[in-house]
Scaffold this motif. Structure first.
Motif, PDB file in Angstrom:
ATOM      1  N   CYS A 111     -26.738 -15.072 -37.416  1.00  0.00           N
ATOM      2  CA  CYS A 111     -28.190 -14.924 -37.464  1.00  0.00           C
ATOM      3  C   CYS A 111     -28.807 -15.157 -36.090  1.00  0.00           C
ATOM      4  N   SER A 112     -28.337 -16.155 -35.392  1.00  0.00           N
ATOM      5  CA  SER A 112     -28.837 -16.448 -34.054  1.00  0.00           C
ATOM      6  C   SER A 112     -28.559 -15.293 -33.096  1.00  0.00           C
ATOM      7  N   GLU A 113     -27.376 -14.730 -33.165  1.00  0.00           N
ATOM      8  CA  GLU A 113     -27.030 -13.604 -32.305  1.00  0.00           C
ATOM      9  C   GLU A 113     -27.888 -12.374 -32.621  1.00  0.00           C
ATOM     10  N   MET A 114     -28.114 -12.113 -33.903  1.00  0.00           N
ATOM     11  CA  MET A 114     -28.973 -10.981 -34.281  1.00  0.00           C
ATOM     12  C   MET A 114     -30.393 -11.199 -33.761  1.00  0.00           C
ATOM     13  N   GLU A 115     -30.900 -12.407 -33.871  1.00  0.00           N
ATOM     14  CA  GLU A 115     -32.243 -12.729 -33.383  1.00  0.00           C
ATOM     15  C   GLU A 115     -32.339 -12.513 -31.868  1.00  0.00           C
ATOM     16  N   GLN A 116     -31.318 -12.956 -31.134  1.00  0.00           N
ATOM     17  CA  GLN A 116     -31.324 -12.784 -29.683  1.00  0.00           C
ATOM     18  C   GLN A 116     -31.341 -11.309 -29.302  1.00  0.00           C
ATOM     19  N   HIS A 117     -30.558 -10.480 -29.983  1.00  0.00           N
ATOM     20  CA  HIS A 117     -30.538  -9.043 -29.710  1.00  0.00           C
ATOM     21  C   HIS A 117     -31.891  -8.413 -30.037  1.00  0.00           C
ATOM     22  N   PHE A 118     -32.465  -8.815 -31.152  1.00  0.00           N
ATOM     23  CA  PHE A 118     -33.757  -8.299 -31.578  1.00  0.00           C
ATOM     24  C   PHE A 118     -34.831  -8.625 -30.532  1.00  0.00           C
ATOM     25  N   GLN A 119     -34.874  -9.885 -30.086  1.00  0.00           N
ATOM     26  CA  GLN A 119     -35.859 -10.289 -29.078  1.00  0.00           C
ATOM     27  C   GLN A 119     -35.618  -9.576 -27.748  1.00  0.00           C
ATOM     28  N   ARG A 120     -34.353  -9.381 -27.397  1.00  0.00           N
ATOM     29  CA  ARG A 120     -34.030  -8.671 -26.159  1.00  0.00           C
ATOM     30  C   ARG A 120     -34.564  -7.239 -26.212  1.00  0.00           C
ATOM     31  N   ILE A 121     -34.451  -6.598 -27.356  1.00  0.00           N
ATOM     32  CA  ILE A 121     -34.967  -5.230 -27.504  1.00  0.00           C
ATOM     33  C   ILE A 121     -36.496  -5.227 -27.398  1.00  0.00           C
ATOM     34  N   LEU A 122     -37.170  -6.123 -28.119  1.00  0.00           N
ATOM     35  CA  LEU A 122     -38.634  -6.165 -28.080  1.00  0.00           C
ATOM     36  C   LEU A 122     -39.147  -6.463 -26.675  1.00  0.00           C
ATOM     37  N   ASN A 123     -38.553  -7.444 -26.029  1.00  0.00           N
ATOM     38  CA  ASN A 123     -39.018  -7.846 -24.707  1.00  0.00           C
ATOM     39  C   ASN A 123     -38.529  -6.917 -23.605  1.00  0.00           C
ATOM     40  N   GLY A 124     -37.464  -6.183 -23.862  1.00  0.00           N
ATOM     41  CA  GLY A 124     -36.908  -5.281 -22.854  1.00  0.00           C
ATOM     42  C   GLY A 124     -37.356  -3.841 -22.999  1.00  0.00           C
ATOM     43  N   THR A 125     -38.213  -3.560 -23.981  1.00  0.00           N
ATOM     44  CA  THR A 125     -38.708  -2.203 -24.176  1.00  0.00           C
ATOM     45  C   THR A 125     -40.182  -2.168 -23.800  1.00  0.00           C
ATOM     46  N   SER A 126     -40.468  -1.447 -22.734  1.00  0.00           N
ATOM     47  CA  SER A 126     -41.852  -1.344 -22.271  1.00  0.00           C
ATOM     48  C   SER A 126     -42.546  -0.169 -22.953  1.00  0.00           C
ATOM     49  N   LEU A 127     -43.856  -0.158 -22.838  1.00  0.00           N
ATOM     50  CA  LEU A 127     -44.616   0.987 -23.349  1.00  0.00           C
ATOM     51  C   LEU A 127     -44.151   2.268 -22.661  1.00  0.00           C
ATOM     52  N   GLN A 128     -43.850   2.176 -21.374  1.00  0.00           N
ATOM     53  CA  GLN A 128     -43.379   3.348 -20.635  1.00  0.00           C
ATOM     54  C   GLN A 128     -42.032   3.833 -21.161  1.00  0.00           C
ATOM     55  N   ASP A 129     -41.163   2.917 -21.551  1.00  0.00           N
ATOM     56  CA  ASP A 129     -39.873   3.309 -22.137  1.00  0.00           C
ATOM     57  C   ASP A 129     -40.090   4.172 -23.376  1.00  0.00           C
ATOM     58  N   ILE A 130     -41.057   3.785 -24.201  1.00  0.00           N
ATOM     59  CA  ILE A 130     -41.337   4.560 -25.418  1.00  0.00           C
ATOM     60  C   ILE A 130     -41.906   5.920 -25.053  1.00  0.00           C
TER      61      ILE A 130
END
Length: 160
Positions: A114-133
Motif C-alpha cells: 500500500c505504501s509503495e502504491m501511494e508513493q507511485h500515485f503521488q509521484r505521478i500527480l506531482n510529476g505531471t504538469s499541466l503542460q504534460d497533459i
C-alpha cells in the motif's frame, strides 16, 4: 481513485487556462461555458486557486483569469492540494482498521504494498504538469471551434 467534482472542475479550468497561457485571459463565463462547469461553483474554485497563487485575476474590460505560473510549473498535485487540501494516505487494503499511526505498524501484511502504491500515485500527480497533459493531448485532433479551448477532461456522463 475517484476525483471529486471540485477537483475535476479545477483541473478543467486550469487546463483551459494552460491552453491559452500568454495569449489571453478567460472570463468566468467563458471558462464555465466552454468547460461545462457551473458558474457559481467555478467562481469559488478560481478564488481558491487564486489564494493558492495558481491563477491570477486580471481586472478591467479585457480582464479575466490566467495561470499565475507557466503550465510547466503547475502539477496536477498542486491543483488537487489547492482545492482539497493535504490528503491523507488514500490507499489502504484495510481502511476499516486504519488509524493515525497505521503506516508505522509492522503487523500489517499489506502495508508495504500500500505504501509503495501511494508513493507511485503521488509521484505521478506531482510529476505531471499541466503542460504534460497538453502535450499528450496535442496530437488527438480536438475539434473545438476556433478560439475555444479543447475539453481535456470530459464531463461526467449523466447518471441513469
Amino acid at each position: 481513485m475517484k476525483l471529486s467534482n471540485k477537483v475535476t472542475y479545477a483541473l478543467r479550468a486550469a487546463l483551459a487556462l494552460a491552453q491559452r497561457y500568454r495569449e489571453s485571459q478567460l472570463t468566468v463565463a467563458q471558462l464555465a461555458q466552454e468547460n461545462s462547469i457551473p458558474k457559481s461553483f467555478l467562481e469559488q474554485i478560481l478564488n481558491t486557486l487564486r489564494h493558492q497563487e495558481l491563477v491570477r485575476a486580471v481586472r478591467g474590460p479585457k480582464g479575466g483569469y490566467t495561470l499565475a505560473r507557466s503550465p510547466h510549473e503547475i502539477s496536477v498535485g498542486d491543483i488537487i492540494r489547492a482545492v482539497e487540501g493535504e490528503q491523507e494516505p488514500m490507499i489502504c487494503c484495510y481502511p476499516e482498521s486504519q488509524s493515525q499511526d497505521c503506516r508505522q505498524q509492522q503487523t500489517c501484511l499489506s502495508q508495504s504494498l500500500c505504501s509503495e502504491m501511494e508513493q507511485h500515485f503521488q509521484r505521478i500527480l506531482n510529476g505531471t504538469s499541466l503542460q504534460d497533459i497538453l502535450d499528450r493531448r496535442q496530437g488527438s485532433g480536438c475539434a473545438a471551434p476556433a478560439g475555444a479551448s479543447c475539453p481535456l477532461i470530459s464531463p461526467a456522463p449523466p447518471e441513469l
